[in-house]
Design a protein around this motif. Structure first.
Motif, PDB file in Angstrom:
ATOM      1  N   ALA A  17      16.934 -43.565  33.125  1.00 20.46           N
ATOM      2  CA  ALA A  17      17.818 -42.764  32.277  1.00 20.46           C
ATOM      3  C   ALA A  17      17.578 -43.048  30.794  1.00 20.46           C
ATOM      4  O   ALA A  17      17.569 -42.114  29.969  1.00 20.46           O
ATOM      5  CB  ALA A  17      19.275 -43.018  32.641  1.00 20.46           C
ATOM      6  N   LEU A  18      17.404 -44.305  30.439  1.00 16.82           N
ATOM      7  CA  LEU A  18      17.133 -44.646  29.038  1.00 16.82           C
ATOM      8  C   LEU A  18      15.868 -43.950  28.545  1.00 16.82           C
ATOM      9  O   LEU A  18      15.806 -43.443  27.421  1.00 16.82           O
ATOM     10  CB  LEU A  18      16.995 -46.161  28.884  1.00 16.82           C
ATOM     11  N   ARG A  19      14.860 -43.898  29.386  1.00 15.71           N
ATOM     12  CA  ARG A  19      13.618 -43.223  29.007  1.00 15.71           C
ATOM     13  C   ARG A  19      13.803 -41.708  28.974  1.00 15.71           C
ATOM     14  O   ARG A  19      13.212 -41.019  28.141  1.00 15.71           O
ATOM     15  CB  ARG A  19      12.492 -43.634  29.953  1.00 15.71           C
ATOM     16  N   GLU A  20      14.626 -41.185  29.864  1.00 15.15           N
ATOM     17  CA  GLU A  20      14.892 -39.740  29.877  1.00 15.15           C
ATOM     18  C   GLU A  20      15.523 -39.275  28.564  1.00 15.15           C
ATOM     19  O   GLU A  20      15.197 -38.192  28.062  1.00 15.15           O
ATOM     20  CB  GLU A  20      15.808 -39.368  31.042  1.00 15.15           C
ATOM     21  N   VAL A  21      16.430 -40.074  28.014  1.00 14.68           N
ATOM     22  CA  VAL A  21      17.124 -39.650  26.783  1.00 14.68           C
ATOM     23  C   VAL A  21      16.373 -40.088  25.524  1.00 14.68           C
ATOM     24  O   VAL A  21      16.825 -39.810  24.410  1.00 14.68           O
ATOM     25  CB  VAL A  21      18.579 -40.157  26.739  1.00 14.68           C
ATOM     26  N   SER A 186      10.260 -38.982  41.301  1.00 12.76           N
ATOM     27  CA  SER A 186       9.291 -40.007  40.913  1.00 12.76           C
ATOM     28  C   SER A 186       8.174 -39.461  40.031  1.00 12.76           C
ATOM     29  O   SER A 186       7.541 -40.208  39.299  1.00 12.76           O
ATOM     30  CB  SER A 186       8.690 -40.674  42.148  1.00 12.76           C
ATOM     31  N   SER A 187       7.934 -38.149  40.090  1.00 13.19           N
ATOM     32  CA  SER A 187       6.860 -37.564  39.285  1.00 13.19           C
ATOM     33  C   SER A 187       7.286 -37.252  37.848  1.00 13.19           C
ATOM     34  O   SER A 187       6.439 -36.920  37.014  1.00 13.19           O
ATOM     35  CB  SER A 187       6.332 -36.286  39.946  1.00 13.19           C
ATOM     36  N   ARG A 188       8.574 -37.358  37.557  1.00 17.66           N
ATOM     37  CA  ARG A 188       9.023 -37.114  36.193  1.00 17.66           C
ATOM     38  C   ARG A 188       8.432 -38.181  35.266  1.00 17.66           C
ATOM     39  O   ARG A 188       8.350 -39.362  35.643  1.00 17.66           O
ATOM     40  CB  ARG A 188      10.555 -37.143  36.112  1.00 17.66           C
ATOM     41  N   PRO A 189       8.009 -37.815  34.064  1.00 18.14           N
ATOM     42  CA  PRO A 189       7.387 -38.788  33.165  1.00 18.14           C
ATOM     43  C   PRO A 189       8.232 -40.033  32.923  1.00 18.14           C
ATOM     44  O   PRO A 189       7.703 -41.148  32.897  1.00 18.14           O
ATOM     45  CB  PRO A 189       7.176 -37.982  31.882  1.00 18.14           C
ATOM     46  N   ALA A 190       9.539 -39.870  32.755  1.00 20.39           N
ATOM     47  CA  ALA A 190      10.401 -41.031  32.509  1.00 20.39           C
ATOM     48  C   ALA A 190      10.412 -41.966  33.706  1.00 20.39           C
ATOM     49  O   ALA A 190      10.388 -43.192  33.555  1.00 20.39           O
ATOM     50  CB  ALA A 190      11.820 -40.587  32.167  1.00 20.39           C
TER      51      ALA A 190
END
Length: 202
Positions: A17-21, A186-190
């Motif tokens: 989540a931290l990487r997503e935002v 799992s394939s999402r970049p974050a």
């Protein structure tokens, strides 16, 4: 901010989540078996409960509990894409699934399946309950790509916990939609970046 994590533990959800935002944070690995951080610090001097995740904010305050931290992190994005605005149907759905992941997945897996001393009858009861939950998720994910429709912090949490099936040798082959979902998350970049940072991807 500083995230204390153990590779593959429930802290992975907060890491994703931290990487997503796009948050700026330091990640500190914790050996839970020895209760020490990567630099040898006694982790219980930082987190008296001894578990992860722990998020230390810039003001020095320290906070725990994955579902609470995921809501906090989601709100760091002013558009609140991973959780929805306060009072919205989207937010209610995401928080509902966060709670489900916490109570119906996380606390079913843990601690029962991680401890050798757990009675076989208890293990079987836990596996039976997980099978019921996996079947429910499989049916839902046959109709929509993510738990609350669009991707959210609830998916980061559910993915992290269901991923424990790989560590524990619980096959998901009976649940093709759930398997496909695990692949999508799992394939999402974050997620890829977090998994790689935790040494879970080469």
């Amino acid at each position: 901010m500083k995230l204390y994590f153990a590779p593959g533990a429930c802290s992975l959800a907060v890491h994703i989540a931290l990487r997503e935002v796009g948050a700026t944070f330091d990640a500190v690995s914790v050996d839970l078996a020895k209760s020490v951080t990567a630099d040898g610090t006694d982790y219980r001097t930082i987190a008296p409960r001894g578990y992860v995740p722990l998020l230390q904010l810039d003001d020095g305050s320290r906070h725990t509990e994955a579902s609470a931290l995921l809501q906090y992190v989601a709100d760091l994005d002013l558009q609140q894409r991973l959780i929805g605005a306060a009072g919205s149907a989207r937010r209610l759905a995401v928080v509902e699934w966060l709670t489900f992941a916490s109570t119906e997945l996380h606390k079913v897996f843990s601690p029962w399946l991680w401890h050798k001393e757990t009675a076989e009858s208890t293990r079987q009861a836990v596996k039976d309950k997980l099978a019921t939950r996996f079947a429910e998720l499989d049916a839902l994910l046959g109709t929509q790509p993510y738990l609350a429709g669009e991707y959210s912090v609830a998916d980061a949490y559910a993915f992290t916990i269901v991923n424990w099936s790989n560590f524990l040798g619980l096959p998901l082959t009976k649940y093709p939609n759930l398997l496909a979902y695990m692949g999508r998350v799992s394939s999402r970049p974050a997620a890829q970046d977090a998994l790689r940072a935790e040494g879970l991807l080469k």
